[in-house]
Enzyme design. Structure first.
Site, PDB file in Angstrom:
ATOM      1  N   ASN A  53      -0.710  22.205   3.688  1.00  0.00           N
ATOM      2  CA  ASN A  53      -0.672  21.015   4.370  1.00  0.00           C
ATOM      3  C   ASN A  53       0.738  21.115   4.753  1.00  0.00           C
ATOM      4  O   ASN A  53       1.897  20.963   4.015  1.00  0.00           O
ATOM      5  CB  ASN A  53      -0.985  19.767   3.315  1.00  0.00           C
ATOM      6  CG  ASN A  53      -0.382  18.675   3.711  1.00  0.00           C
ATOM      7  OD1 ASN A  53       0.047  18.477   5.134  1.00  0.00           O
ATOM      8  ND2 ASN A  53      -0.365  17.641   2.930  1.00  0.00           N
ATOM      9  N   GLU A  84       0.912  10.482   0.138  1.00  0.00           N
ATOM     10  CA  GLU A  84       2.053  10.050   0.906  1.00  0.00           C
ATOM     11  C   GLU A  84       1.572   9.175   1.857  1.00  0.00           C
ATOM     12  O   GLU A  84       2.169   8.185   2.297  1.00  0.00           O
ATOM     13  CB  GLU A  84       2.694  11.314   1.842  1.00  0.00           C
ATOM     14  CG  GLU A  84       3.673  12.143   0.771  1.00  0.00           C
ATOM     15  CD  GLU A  84       3.528  13.818   0.790  1.00  0.00           C
ATOM     16  OE1 GLU A  84       3.190  14.140   2.178  1.00  0.00           O
ATOM     17  OE2 GLU A  84       4.029  14.236   0.107  1.00  0.00           O
ATOM     18  N   GLY A 113       6.287  18.303  -4.368  1.00  0.00           N
ATOM     19  CA  GLY A 113       7.628  18.487  -3.804  1.00  0.00           C
ATOM     20  C   GLY A 113       8.528  18.576  -5.110  1.00  0.00           C
ATOM     21  O   GLY A 113       9.794  18.463  -4.647  1.00  0.00           O
ATOM     22  N   HIS A 160      -4.321  11.377   1.354  1.00  0.00           N
ATOM     23  CA  HIS A 160      -2.997  11.801   0.645  1.00  0.00           C
ATOM     24  C   HIS A 160      -2.009  10.998   0.112  1.00  0.00           C
ATOM     25  O   HIS A 160      -2.005   9.766   0.707  1.00  0.00           O
ATOM     26  CB  HIS A 160      -2.316  12.832   1.564  1.00  0.00           C
ATOM     27  CG  HIS A 160      -1.359  13.804   1.285  1.00  0.00           C
ATOM     28  ND1 HIS A 160      -0.167  13.262   0.649  1.00  0.00           N
ATOM     29  CD2 HIS A 160      -1.605  15.061   0.637  1.00  0.00           C
ATOM     30  CE1 HIS A 160       0.540  14.292   0.188  1.00  0.00           C
ATOM     31  NE2 HIS A 160      -0.181  15.352   0.049  1.00  0.00           N
ATOM     32  N   LYS A 177       2.261  18.902   6.345  1.00  0.00           N
ATOM     33  CA  LYS A 177       3.131  17.535   6.310  1.00  0.00           C
ATOM     34  C   LYS A 177       3.914  17.324   7.864  1.00  0.00           C
ATOM     35  O   LYS A 177       3.397  18.062   8.776  1.00  0.00           O
ATOM     36  CB  LYS A 177       4.011  17.244   5.323  1.00  0.00           C
ATOM     37  CG  LYS A 177       3.357  17.735   3.950  1.00  0.00           C
ATOM     38  CD  LYS A 177       3.725  17.077   2.781  1.00  0.00           C
ATOM     39  CE  LYS A 177       3.053  17.557   1.580  1.00  0.00           C
ATOM     40  NZ  LYS A 177       3.713  17.299   0.264  1.00  0.00           N
ATOM     41  N   GLU A 208      -4.050  15.812  -6.817  1.00  0.00           N
ATOM     42  CA  GLU A 208      -2.489  16.048  -6.571  1.00  0.00           C
ATOM     43  C   GLU A 208      -1.764  14.994  -7.405  1.00  0.00           C
ATOM     44  O   GLU A 208      -1.660  13.936  -6.878  1.00  0.00           O
ATOM     45  CB  GLU A 208      -2.211  15.882  -5.133  1.00  0.00           C
ATOM     46  CG  GLU A 208      -2.832  16.834  -4.330  1.00  0.00           C
ATOM     47  CD  GLU A 208      -2.062  17.225  -2.854  1.00  0.00           C
ATOM     48  OE1 GLU A 208      -1.897  18.464  -2.654  1.00  0.00           O
ATOM     49  OE2 GLU A 208      -1.869  16.301  -2.367  1.00  0.00           O
ATOM     50  N   SER A 214       3.222  21.571  -5.941  1.00  0.00           N
ATOM     51  CA  SER A 214       4.200  22.799  -6.525  1.00  0.00           C
ATOM     52  C   SER A 214       3.375  23.784  -6.749  1.00  0.00           C
ATOM     53  O   SER A 214       3.752  24.630  -7.809  1.00  0.00           O
ATOM     54  CB  SER A 214       5.014  22.366  -7.593  1.00  0.00           C
ATOM     55  OG  SER A 214       6.040  21.170  -7.221  1.00  0.00           O
TER      56      SER A 214
HETATM   57  P1  13P Z   1       3.950  20.729  -2.671  1.00  0.00           P
HETATM   58  O1  13P Z   1       3.244  22.073  -2.707  1.00  0.00           O
HETATM   59  O2  13P Z   1       5.112  21.024  -1.790  1.00  0.00           O
HETATM   60  O3  13P Z   1       4.423  20.223  -3.936  1.00  0.00           O
HETATM   61  O4  13P Z   1       3.088  19.802  -1.793  1.00  0.00           O
HETATM   62  C1  13P Z   1       1.771  19.342  -2.375  1.00  0.00           C
HETATM   63  C2  13P Z   1       1.024  18.435  -1.452  1.00  0.00           C
HETATM   64  O5  13P Z   1       1.022  17.278  -1.296  1.00  0.00           O
HETATM   65  C3  13P Z   1       0.033  18.950  -0.700  1.00  0.00           C
HETATM   66  O6  13P Z   1      -0.778  18.384  -0.091  1.00  0.00           O
END
Ligand code: 13P
Length: 248
Positions: free
Chosen positions: A8, A96, A169, A94, A10, A163, A208
């Site tokens: 992903n 976010e 992140g 997601h 983003k 997640e 992560s």
């Molecule tokens: P990270 O791997 O940067 O922690 O992000 C995870 C994520 O949100 C994947 O959709």
């Protein structure tokens, strides 16, 4: 069960950067047959990525979509538009999107139904915040997200991603035990919805994930893949992650 590892990206990478990544990445994973490899670039890079991925073992996903087929919805992208670029999957729900764009369970459910109706595979995300975990609400939150998000949705072409928001992140990965505990809970909920078909639904861990920790996470019984943010942005890092079995 074939594992499923998705990048992903983003809000990262221009079209030129997408092409450059794929030029390096595609050859480095061409012999991988036991993992479904998925890349989810931003909307603007989908068409270019779709062209570059044609005839390869890497599949294309979108990070979001709208549920209507067409019309006066300024700024939105329909399921048919995604299919047109070569997309086969879409990430929905997601954290976010839930946090910054106020997507609730009802919106997510509409998107999932529309995606499946159009023939897109769905990567449905769920997960608790740190506050919710500390208040012992992890299972309540995830139970609700699954119940509402998947209402009236069948099991075909469905992938679920766990997640934990506190692990996204942050460099703070869930331990394999923490991941397995929630994945087992998700599997149980999926059994209630789908009976024995639940055994074939891939449940991904996200938060992560790195080339260093992927193997221990993937060793958990109910962890069937990963949804990777930061570590998917460099071709060598994501290739290492996808090839984690060979790296031993
Ligand atoms: P990270 O791997 O940067 O922690 O992000 C995870 C994520 O949100 C994947 O959709």
């Amino acid at each position: 069960m074939k594992s499923f590892i998705a990048a992903n990206w983003k809000m990262n990478k221009t079209i030129a950067e997408t092409r450059e990544f794929l030029r390096d990445f595609i050859p480095s994973v061409k012999d991988v047959a036991d993992v479904d490899i998925i890349i989810a670039p931003p909307f603007t890079s989908l068409a270019a990525a779709g062209e570059a991925l044609m005839g390869t073992n890497v599949q294309l996903a979108s990070q979001d979509m709208f549920w209507e087929e067409k019309g006066a919805y300024t700024g939105e992208v329909s399921p048919a538009m995604l299919l047109d670029t070569g997309c086969r999957h879409v990430i929905i729900g997601h954290s976010e999107r839930r946090q910054y764009f106020h997507e609730d369970d009802a919106v997510i459910n509409k998107k999932i139904r529309a995606a499946k109706k159009a023939g897109l595979g769905v990567i449905f995300c769920c997960g608790e915040s740190l506050e919710e975990r500390e208040a012992d609400k992890t299972f309540d939150v995830i139970g609700r997200e699954i119940e509402k998000g998947l209402e009236g949705v069948d099991a075909e072409n469905l992938v679920v991603a766990y997640e934990p928001i506190w692990a996204i992140g942050t460099g703070k990965t869930a331990s394999p035990e923490q991941a397995q505990e929630v994945h087992a809970f998700i599997r149980e909920r999926l059994r209630k919805l789908y009976g024995s078909a639940a055994e074939d639904i891939r449940i991904l861990y996200g938060g992560s994930v790195t080339p260093e920790n992927v193997e221990l996470l993937m060793a958990c019984r109910d962890v069937n893949g990963g949804l990777v943010g930061g570590a998917s942005l460099k071709p060598d890092s994501f290739a290492k992650l996808v090839c984690y079995k060979k790296e031993k």
